[in-house]
Structure formats: C-alpha cells, structure tokens
Design a protein around this motif. Structure first.
Motif, PDB file in Angstrom:
ATOM      1  N   SER A   1       0.876  -1.162   0.000  1.00 56.37           N
ATOM      2  CA  SER A   1       0.000   0.000   0.000  1.00 56.37           C
ATOM      3  C   SER A   1       0.924   1.226   0.000  1.00 56.37           C
ATOM      4  O   SER A   1       1.672   1.400  -0.958  1.00 56.37           O
ATOM      5  CB  SER A   1      -0.890  -0.098   1.233  1.00 56.37           C
ATOM      6  N   TYR A   2       0.948   2.027   1.058  1.00 53.85           N
ATOM      7  CA  TYR A   2       1.801   3.231   1.065  1.00 53.85           C
ATOM      8  C   TYR A   2       2.507   3.442   2.394  1.00 53.85           C
ATOM      9  O   TYR A   2       3.166   4.433   2.601  1.00 53.85           O
ATOM     10  CB  TYR A   2       0.959   4.474   0.760  1.00 53.85           C
ATOM     11  N   ARG A   3       2.311   2.523   3.352  1.00 54.97           N
ATOM     12  CA  ARG A   3       2.828   2.727   4.698  1.00 54.97           C
ATOM     13  C   ARG A   3       3.801   1.615   5.079  1.00 54.97           C
ATOM     14  O   ARG A   3       4.181   1.499   6.247  1.00 54.97           O
ATOM     15  CB  ARG A   3       1.639   2.742   5.682  1.00 54.97           C
ATOM     16  N   GLU A   4       4.184   0.787   4.102  1.00 55.61           N
ATOM     17  CA  GLU A   4       4.949  -0.427   4.419  1.00 55.61           C
ATOM     18  C   GLU A   4       6.465  -0.174   4.438  1.00 55.61           C
ATOM     19  O   GLU A   4       7.257  -0.903   3.841  1.00 55.61           O
ATOM     20  CB  GLU A   4       4.602  -1.542   3.428  1.00 55.61           C
TER      21      GLU A   4
ATOM     22  N   GLY B   1      -0.310  10.095  13.531  1.00 56.89           N
ATOM     23  CA  GLY B   1      -1.483  10.489  12.758  1.00 56.89           C
ATOM     24  C   GLY B   1      -1.527   9.707  11.460  1.00 56.89           C
ATOM     25  O   GLY B   1      -0.569   9.003  11.113  1.00 56.89           O
ATOM     26  N   HIS B   2      -2.631   9.847  10.733  1.00 61.18           N
ATOM     27  CA  HIS B   2      -2.736   9.163   9.438  1.00 61.18           C
ATOM     28  C   HIS B   2      -1.606   9.610   8.508  1.00 61.18           C
ATOM     29  O   HIS B   2      -0.948   8.802   7.870  1.00 61.18           O
ATOM     30  CB  HIS B   2      -4.101   9.467   8.806  1.00 61.18           C
ATOM     31  N   THR B   3      -1.404  10.927   8.425  1.00 60.98           N
ATOM     32  CA  THR B   3      -0.250  11.497   7.715  1.00 60.98           C
ATOM     33  C   THR B   3       0.326  12.584   8.605  1.00 60.98           C
ATOM     34  O   THR B   3      -0.215  12.877   9.677  1.00 60.98           O
ATOM     35  CB  THR B   3      -0.656  12.164   6.379  1.00 60.98           C
TER      36      THR B   3
ATOM     37  N   THR C   1       1.079   2.236  -3.696  1.00 64.35           N
ATOM     38  CA  THR C   1      -0.180   2.558  -4.370  1.00 64.35           C
ATOM     39  C   THR C   1      -1.040   3.385  -3.429  1.00 64.35           C
ATOM     40  O   THR C   1      -1.379   2.915  -2.334  1.00 64.35           O
ATOM     41  CB  THR C   1      -0.934   1.267  -4.760  1.00 64.35           C
ATOM     42  N   LEU C   2      -1.369   4.594  -3.845  1.00 59.38           N
ATOM     43  CA  LEU C   2      -2.183   5.458  -2.975  1.00 59.38           C
ATOM     44  C   LEU C   2      -3.663   5.369  -3.254  1.00 59.38           C
ATOM     45  O   LEU C   2      -4.476   5.869  -2.477  1.00 59.38           O
ATOM     46  CB  LEU C   2      -1.676   6.908  -3.057  1.00 59.38           C
ATOM     47  N   VAL C   3      -4.032   4.747  -4.372  1.00 62.88           N
ATOM     48  CA  VAL C   3      -5.448   4.517  -4.658  1.00 62.88           C
ATOM     49  C   VAL C   3      -5.835   3.252  -3.888  1.00 62.88           C
ATOM     50  O   VAL C   3      -5.409   2.154  -4.222  1.00 62.88           O
ATOM     51  CB  VAL C   3      -5.694   4.335  -6.170  1.00 62.88           C
ATOM     52  N   LEU C   4      -6.625   3.427  -2.854  1.00 63.01           N
ATOM     53  CA  LEU C   4      -6.876   2.334  -1.914  1.00 63.01           C
ATOM     54  C   LEU C   4      -7.324   1.043  -2.599  1.00 63.01           C
ATOM     55  O   LEU C   4      -8.279   1.058  -3.383  1.00 63.01           O
ATOM     56  CB  LEU C   4      -7.943   2.736  -0.893  1.00 63.01           C
ATOM     57  N   ALA C   5      -6.662  -0.044  -2.287  1.00 65.35           N
ATOM     58  CA  ALA C   5      -7.009  -1.409  -2.724  1.00 65.35           C
ATOM     59  C   ALA C   5      -6.759  -1.679  -4.206  1.00 65.35           C
ATOM     60  O   ALA C   5      -6.941  -2.806  -4.658  1.00 65.35           O
ATOM     61  CB  ALA C   5      -8.443  -1.787  -2.359  1.00 65.35           C
TER      62      ALA C   5
ATOM     63  N   VAL D   1      -2.801  -4.503   2.482  1.00 68.26           N
ATOM     64  CA  VAL D   1      -3.881  -3.513   2.469  1.00 68.26           C
ATOM     65  C   VAL D   1      -4.163  -3.074   3.907  1.00 68.26           C
ATOM     66  O   VAL D   1      -3.854  -3.782   4.857  1.00 68.26           O
ATOM     67  CB  VAL D   1      -5.208  -4.062   1.875  1.00 68.26           C
ATOM     68  N   GLY D   2      -4.781  -1.910   4.039  1.00 70.73           N
ATOM     69  CA  GLY D   2      -5.213  -1.446   5.356  1.00 70.73           C
ATOM     70  C   GLY D   2      -6.649  -1.867   5.612  1.00 70.73           C
ATOM     71  O   GLY D   2      -7.340  -2.359   4.711  1.00 70.73           O
ATOM     72  N   ASP D   3      -7.118  -1.666   6.845  1.00 73.93           N
ATOM     73  CA  ASP D   3      -8.507  -2.021   7.177  1.00 73.93           C
ATOM     74  C   ASP D   3      -9.490  -1.188   6.351  1.00 73.93           C
ATOM     75  O   ASP D   3     -10.477  -1.699   5.830  1.00 73.93           O
ATOM     76  CB  ASP D   3      -8.768  -1.806   8.683  1.00 73.93           C
ATOM     77  N   GLY D   4      -9.193   0.110   6.199  1.00 73.10           N
ATOM     78  CA  GLY D   4     -10.100   0.974   5.444  1.00 73.10           C
ATOM     79  C   GLY D   4     -10.194   0.553   3.988  1.00 73.10           C
ATOM     80  O   GLY D   4     -11.272   0.589   3.381  1.00 73.10           O
TER      81      GLY D   4
ATOM     82  N   ASN E   1      -4.698  -4.182  10.167  1.00 72.20           N
ATOM     83  CA  ASN E   1      -5.798  -3.445  10.784  1.00 72.20           C
ATOM     84  C   ASN E   1      -5.211  -2.610  11.915  1.00 72.20           C
ATOM     85  O   ASN E   1      -4.986  -3.105  13.015  1.00 72.20           O
ATOM     86  CB  ASN E   1      -6.861  -4.421  11.296  1.00 72.20           C
ATOM     87  N   ASN E   2      -4.955  -1.337  11.611  1.00 77.06           N
ATOM     88  CA  ASN E   2      -4.346  -0.450  12.619  1.00 77.06           C
ATOM     89  C   ASN E   2      -5.405   0.349  13.377  1.00 77.06           C
ATOM     90  O   ASN E   2      -5.109   1.310  14.064  1.00 77.06           O
ATOM     91  CB  ASN E   2      -3.317   0.489  11.971  1.00 77.06           C
ATOM     92  N   GLY E   3      -6.661  -0.071  13.216  1.00 76.44           N
ATOM     93  CA  GLY E   3      -7.731   0.534  14.002  1.00 76.44           C
ATOM     94  C   GLY E   3      -8.359   1.765  13.385  1.00 76.44           C
ATOM     95  O   GLY E   3      -9.403   2.219  13.853  1.00 76.44           O
TER      96      GLY E   3
HETATM   97  C1  LIG Z   1      -9.880   4.942  -3.732  1.00 75.84           C
HETATM   98  C2  LIG Z   1      -9.501   5.889  -2.620  1.00 75.84           C
HETATM   99  N1  LIG Z   1     -10.471   6.427  -1.837  1.00 75.84           N
HETATM  100  C3  LIG Z   1     -10.130   7.271  -0.839  1.00 75.84           C
HETATM  101  C4  LIG Z   1      -8.826   7.596  -0.607  1.00 75.84           C
HETATM  102  C5  LIG Z   1      -8.472   8.568   0.511  1.00 75.84           C
HETATM  103  N2  LIG Z   1      -7.798   7.845   1.605  1.00 75.84           N
HETATM  104  C6  LIG Z   1      -6.457   7.792   1.686  1.00 75.84           C
HETATM  105  S1  LIG Z   1      -5.918   6.864   2.959  1.00 75.84           S
HETATM  106  C7  LIG Z   1      -7.492   6.534   3.474  1.00 75.84           C
HETATM  107  C8  LIG Z   1      -7.746   5.651   4.672  1.00 75.84           C
HETATM  108  C9  LIG Z   1      -7.161   4.284   4.488  1.00 75.84           C
HETATM  109  O1  LIG Z   1      -7.211   3.560   5.666  1.00 75.84           O
HETATM  110  P1  LIG Z   1      -6.589   2.110   5.767  1.00 75.84           P
HETATM  111  O2  LIG Z   1      -6.874   1.335   4.545  1.00 75.84           O
HETATM  112  O3  LIG Z   1      -7.033   1.533   7.049  1.00 75.84           O
HETATM  113  O4  LIG Z   1      -5.013   2.347   5.746  1.00 75.84           O
HETATM  114  P2  LIG Z   1      -4.091   3.108   6.801  1.00 75.84           P
HETATM  115  O5  LIG Z   1      -3.953   4.511   6.262  1.00 75.84           O
HETATM  116  O6  LIG Z   1      -4.760   3.035   8.130  1.00 75.84           O
HETATM  117  O7  LIG Z   1      -2.775   2.403   6.769  1.00 75.84           O
HETATM  118  C10 LIG Z   1      -8.417   7.168   2.637  1.00 75.84           C
HETATM  119  C11 LIG Z   1      -9.874   7.108   2.801  1.00 75.84           C
HETATM  120  C12 LIG Z   1      -7.849   7.023  -1.460  1.00 75.84           C
HETATM  121  N3  LIG Z   1      -6.539   7.257  -1.289  1.00 75.84           N
HETATM  122  N4  LIG Z   1      -8.208   6.162  -2.442  1.00 75.84           N
END
Ligand SMILES: Cc1ncc(C[n+]2csc(CCOP(=O)(O)OP(=O)(O)O)c2C)c(N)n1
Ligand SMILES: [Mg+2]
Length: 284
Positions: free
Chosen positions: A53-56, A221-223, A93-97, A123-126, A153-155
């Motif tokens: 993902s982007y935090r590894e 924080g998240h960032t 990859t900053l586009v989630l999933a 992947v993250g929980d979100g 899953n970091n909560g």
């Molecule tokens: C498709 C998409 N939707 C929304 C975002 C905005 N966004 C960036 S990080 C994030 C939260 C992700 O949380 P999680 O997957 O739990 O990962 P963590 O940041 O906790 O490691 C969101 C909503 C994005 N980057 N990509």
C-alpha cells in the motif's frame, strides 16, 4: 528483526521531521506497525513478490531498500525510488485497494506461466471497504490465485475507527468469498512471523489464496498533516504509545540476553547513518 525495526523507526522519525521542515510534501508514518510489518515480511521471505500500500516502510527495509530511495517519492523526485524488479517490491499505491487487483492479476498471469511464485499484497482495514478489494478477493478465490492478502488493521481509516467501518471482521469477510483466513494480534514480531508463516505455507501448498488480518496500532497520525489527537481518546493514544512494539521488543531481547550494548550500539550507528543520508539528500 529488531535491527530492521530500529532502522525503520529511525527512517520514519527523520522523514517526519523533514516533512515538518517542508523538505518532504507528505509522510505516512509506520510508527507502531513495525512488528506487524517486519514479522510478516520475514515470514514471506525474499522470493515472494510484494504489492504494498503506502505505509509499508519497514517491509521495504527488510527488502533492502535504502532510506533515500524509500523517501524520494515523498519529496516529489520520482514516482518510485526503487527498482521493483530488483527488490520484488512494487511501487506504493495510494489509490486504496487498487494494488489488490494488481496482485491478483499478476498471480493469475504467473500461474499461466506455471511459475511457483507467491504473491503478497498489503492492504489497510479501510481499504477493505473498497470495491476493488471485493473484486480482488472473489477473483483470487475463483481463479485459485496464489495470493496472500495481509491486512494491517491499525484501528483507523484516517479518523474512522475500524469498528465503525464494518460489522464483521475482515477475516470473516474473506471466508464469505471462500478464502481461508487468520486474525492475530501483531504487536510482537516473533508471533507475527509464526502466524504469517502458517498462512504463507497454506497459500503455497494449497495453491489458493489466504488472508491474514494483523491487528496492529497506529501510534502517529494518518499522515503528517493529520491532527489525530483531536479525534482520538487520550487514553487510547497513551495506551498505543505505552505498547510501542519497538521499545517492547528491544527490552525483551535485552532482558533475555539476546542482544547486548555492543550490538545495539552498532545498530544505533547504522540508524544514525541512514538519518544522515536522508538529511544530506533532502534537507532544505
Ligand atoms: C480509492 C480511494 N479512496 C479514498 C482515498 C483517501 N484515503 C487515503 S488513505 C485513506 C484511509 C485508508 O485507511 P486504511 O486502509 O485503514 O489504511 P491506513 O492509512 O490506516 O494504513 C483514505 C480514505 C484514497 N486514497 N483512495
Ligand atoms: Mg487503517
């Protein structure tokens, strides 16, 4: 593993400071997730191909990516500071999933070529709430793709707590797609390594996907632009800091006589060197 965790911590701290000084555009800290990342990375070994993902950052350290290469993209110097083929570690990859689909597609392609490569996706929980994740899980299941999904899953998904994101666990959801899953606390790298080793062996011997949920903690924080203390309970944040996996593991190995001052001194010197390299490369 302690060495990797300490180096990752040093890079993470220095990068955060550089962002505060305007030298980086943004930084996403892995503080608190080092045990989950190093334990899992050691379990999957050098051969598996990783889609992060982007935090590894601590996984990248295990894969031999140096501090400057890891950080260059956050200074806007490149789209990816390392060679993904050499390190077997794909670009962040900053586009989630989205990377979940990349990983499954890659694994299916490798299967057609009859290679025995294992593919790992973080992947993250979100991110598991994204449609791409559901598509990736389903496709991996029906195509028997050799993909190990590692969900940290970091909560939190930014300010949204995990318990408000889903009514069932990520591990339970994987079962709904026909994928075997595990869920474990990942504050200790030793047990994380063993848990991930079991999941990896399952994926490799059954030639089918698996998902392991690593329950971990985001200390920062998240960032660097996220004022997380405004939405976190003081007690939760204090508990996260008190449960710092790097401090705990270091204390445990010192108490058990596994590492001594000389060893720690040598690692501290390597951490200082990595921080110096970051300063030389990016300080304004
Ligand atoms: C498709 C998409 N939707 C929304 C975002 C905005 N966004 C960036 S990080 C994030 C939260 C992700 O949380 P999680 O997957 O739990 O990962 P963590 O940041 O906790 O490691 C969101 C909503 C994005 N980057 N990509
Ligand atoms: Mg999260």
């Amino acid at each position: 593993m302690l060495r990797h965790m300490l180096i990752a911590r040093g890079i993470d701290e220095e990068a955060g400071l550089l962002e505060n000084h305007g030298a980086l555009d943004l930084w996403l800290s892995c503080r608190g997730q080092e045990a989950a990342q190093v334990g899992s990375a050691m379990a999957i070994g050098d051969e598996a191909v990783i889609f992060p993902s982007y935090r590894e950052h601590a996984v990248a350290v295990v894969r031999g990516i140096d501090a400057v290469s890891l950080t260059a993209q956050w200074a806007g110097r490149t789209f990816c500071g390392w060679n993904p083929r050499v390190h077997r570690f794909f670009p962040y990859t900053l586009v989630l999933a989205a990377q979940a689909l990349h990983a499954v597609g890659y694994a299916i392609g490798q299967g057609l070529q009859n290679t025995a490569e294992t593919v790992v996706v973080y992947v993250g929980d979100g991110a598991t709430s994204e449609g791409d994740m559901s598509e990736a899980l389903n496709l991996a299941a029906v195509e028997s793709a050799r993909v190990l999904f590692i969900c940290q899953n970091n909560g939190w998904a930014i300010s949204k707590p995990s318990h408000e994101q889903m009514l069932t666990s990520i591990a339970d959801r994987a079962n709904g797609f026909g994928i075997r899953s595990w869920s474990m606390s990942a504050d200790d790298p030793d047990s994380t390594l063993l848990g991930c080793l079991e999941a990896r062996r399952y994926v490799e011997t059954s030639a089918s996907p698996g998902l392991i949920e690593l329950r971990t903690t985001r200390i920062g924080g998240h960032t660097t632009t996220d004022p997380h203390a405004t939405y976190r309970e003081p007690g939760e944040l204090a508990a996260a800091i008190a449960n710092d996996p790097v401090v705990k593991y270091r204390e445990r190995l010192v108490a058990a006589g596994v590492v001594d001052d000389e060893w720690l001194g040598a690692v501290d010197a390597d951490v200082a060197k990595a921080r110096q390299e970051l300063l030389r490369a990016f300080a304004p």
